[in-house]
Design an enzyme around this catalytic site. Structure first.
Site, PDB file in Angstrom:
ATOM      1  N   ASP A  57      56.479  -3.405  43.509  1.00 34.35           N
ATOM      2  CA  ASP A  57      57.398  -2.309  43.834  1.00 34.35           C
ATOM      3  C   ASP A  57      58.354  -2.084  42.666  1.00 34.35           C
ATOM      4  O   ASP A  57      59.193  -2.934  42.374  1.00 34.35           O
ATOM      5  CB  ASP A  57      58.199  -2.652  45.102  1.00 34.35           C
ATOM      6  CG  ASP A  57      59.086  -1.489  45.517  1.00 34.35           C
ATOM      7  OD1 ASP A  57      58.540  -0.496  46.031  1.00 34.35           O
ATOM      8  OD2 ASP A  57      60.319  -1.556  45.292  1.00 34.35           O
TER       9      ASP A  57
ATOM     10  N   LYS B 169      59.329   5.042  42.035  1.00 36.00           N
ATOM     11  CA  LYS B 169      60.194   5.987  42.757  1.00 36.00           C
ATOM     12  C   LYS B 169      60.809   7.018  41.812  1.00 36.00           C
ATOM     13  O   LYS B 169      61.265   6.673  40.717  1.00 36.00           O
ATOM     14  CB  LYS B 169      61.317   5.218  43.474  1.00 36.00           C
ATOM     15  CG  LYS B 169      60.774   4.067  44.296  1.00 36.00           C
ATOM     16  CD  LYS B 169      61.830   3.253  44.996  1.00 36.00           C
ATOM     17  CE  LYS B 169      61.234   1.933  45.463  1.00 36.00           C
ATOM     18  NZ  LYS B 169      61.490   0.795  44.569  1.00 36.00           N
TER      19      LYS B 169
ATOM     20  N   HIS C 139      63.314   8.434  45.785  1.00 38.36           N
ATOM     21  CA  HIS C 139      64.132   7.224  45.917  1.00 38.36           C
ATOM     22  C   HIS C 139      65.266   7.378  46.943  1.00 38.36           C
ATOM     23  O   HIS C 139      65.549   6.470  47.711  1.00 38.36           O
ATOM     24  CB  HIS C 139      64.706   6.838  44.547  1.00 38.36           C
ATOM     25  CG  HIS C 139      65.020   5.388  44.415  1.00 38.36           C
ATOM     26  ND1 HIS C 139      64.860   4.688  43.244  1.00 38.36           N
ATOM     27  CD2 HIS C 139      65.487   4.483  45.309  1.00 38.36           C
ATOM     28  CE1 HIS C 139      65.218   3.425  43.425  1.00 38.36           C
ATOM     29  NE2 HIS C 139      65.607   3.276  44.670  1.00 38.36           N
TER      30      HIS C 139
ATOM     31  N   TYR D  80      65.473   1.094  37.911  1.00 35.42           N
ATOM     32  CA  TYR D  80      65.659  -0.347  37.697  1.00 35.42           C
ATOM     33  C   TYR D  80      65.708  -0.691  36.198  1.00 35.42           C
ATOM     34  O   TYR D  80      66.078  -1.803  35.829  1.00 35.42           O
ATOM     35  CB  TYR D  80      64.557  -1.179  38.387  1.00 35.42           C
ATOM     36  CG  TYR D  80      64.484  -0.992  39.897  1.00 35.42           C
ATOM     37  CD1 TYR D  80      65.546  -0.433  40.610  1.00 35.42           C
ATOM     38  CD2 TYR D  80      63.365  -1.370  40.629  1.00 35.42           C
ATOM     39  CE1 TYR D  80      65.488  -0.237  41.991  1.00 35.42           C
ATOM     40  CE2 TYR D  80      63.300  -1.190  42.009  1.00 35.42           C
ATOM     41  CZ  TYR D  80      64.357  -0.614  42.676  1.00 35.42           C
ATOM     42  OH  TYR D  80      64.280  -0.433  44.039  1.00 35.42           O
TER      43      TYR D  80
END
Ligand code: NDP
Length: 305
Positions: free
Chosen positions: A46, A76, A107, A51
């Site tokens: 994931d 996402k 997201h 990130y």
């Protein structure tokens, strides 16, 4: 009966029930963690553009030597890319070093407008987030449907969507989201959302299953008691809870021992599941990740913050 290793998406594809989370996995550590996980039983990663580590996640995937088609990769669409899904997707594909995703999620149901303060987390001059509240999420979804129909992603879905947002999207969708990824654990079971998604063929995915940074939910005495009874760690109870409930779970770790132990899923008795499902209603409800920037996104637990 042994818990399922895969669930079926509404596209017909199989999704592994446990995936490795990568949020707050430092770039220097995530490459090794992803490679190790894929070599040790995981086949589901994931990721997300926000990130800031997708390049290293991609390197970890390559290092593992596992063929691309044997890995389920989710990423996402970040909020600043909502008006241009193709652009956000391409950045992710380039960073991960792959030409398709198995699952692509919006997201948050929130559009951020980039400005000179930041391309990804923009703020207004007064310090508030640069949010466009008038943005129509169904336009973002229309573009998600386009990249899905073009074959660049094998399935599309959402993350952090409450029932009111899903009801609104339902008026316009021509492709039903395959997944809704939300914060889920025994202290935030989201029963109404689970029922709604079940009814519409949308699979739930549980994020922050251990309570996020530092795994605080593991120290709850009820969780510890169930763990002791089953002769497993509290993390295994928190992870197994979801799979026993028909929900995909995404524990994050960069530690090799914990990566291995987090892939263990045990069957839980009806009695244990009843206790876990009822924990929040007994005054223990807890949300760890505040819906984005403190904005009420319509979750029915909002008032319990
Ligand atoms: P988790 O609930 O997975 O908890 C991660 C924390 O628990 C880390 O500090 C980790 O440390 C520690 N940990 C992991 N396994 C164990 C264990 N067996 N025993 C003790 N401690 C442990 O938190 P996340 O918030 O990261 O959620 C998981 C994933 O869900 C994310 O990584 C991300 O992929 C996704 N997510 C999605 C969101 C969204 O908006 N869609 C929001 C939040 C998360 P260590 O690494 O040192 O083991």
């Amino acid at each position: 009966m042994a818990p399922s290793t895969h669930f079926k998406l509404n596209t017909g594809a199989q999704i592994p029930t446990v995936g490795l989370g990568t949020w707050r996995s430092e770039p220097g550590q995530v490459r090794q963690a992803v490679s190790f996980a894929l070599k040790n039983g995981y086949s589901h990663i994931d990721a997300a553009l926000i990130y800031g580590n997708e390049h290293e996640v991609g390197q970890g995937i390559k290092d593992s030597g596992v063929p691309r088609e044997n890995i389920f990769i989710t990423s996402k669409l970040w909020n600043t890319h909502q008006p241009n899904v193709g652009e956000g997707l391409q950045q992710t594909l380039d960073a991960l070093g792959t030409d398709y995703l198995d699952l692509y999620l919006i997201h948050w149901p929130v559009r951020l407008v980039p400005n000179e303060s930041s391309a990804l987390l923009p703020v207004n001059p007064d310090g508030t987030r640069s949010i466009d509240r008038s943005w129509d999420q169904s336009e973002t979804w229309r573009q998600m449907e386009e990249v899905y129909k073009a074959g660049k992603v094998k399935a599309i879905g959402v993350a952090n969507w409450s029932i009111p947002y899903l009801e609104e999207l339902k008026k316009k969708w021509t492709v039903v989201p395959a997944v809704n990824q939300v914060e889920l654990h025994p202290f935030l079971p989201q029963h109404a959302l689970k029922n709604w998604c079940d009814k519409h063929g949308i699979l739930l995915e549980a994020y922050s299953p251990l309570g996020s940074e530092g795994a605080p939910l593991m120290s709850n005495p009820v969780i510890q008691e169930i763990a002791k009874k089953n002769d497993v760690s509290p993390a295994t109870v928190l992870i197994s809870y979801h799979v026993n409930r028909g929900v995909v779970v995404l524990p994050k770790s960069i530690n090799e021992n914990r990566i291995v132990s987090n892939s263990q899923v045990i069957p839980l008795s009806h009695e244990d599941m009843d206790v876990l499902n009822g924990l929040a209603a007994q005054g223990n409800a807890k949300r760890i990740n505040t819906p984005l920037f403190g904005w009420d996104l319509g979750f029915d637990d909002w008032y319990k913050q």
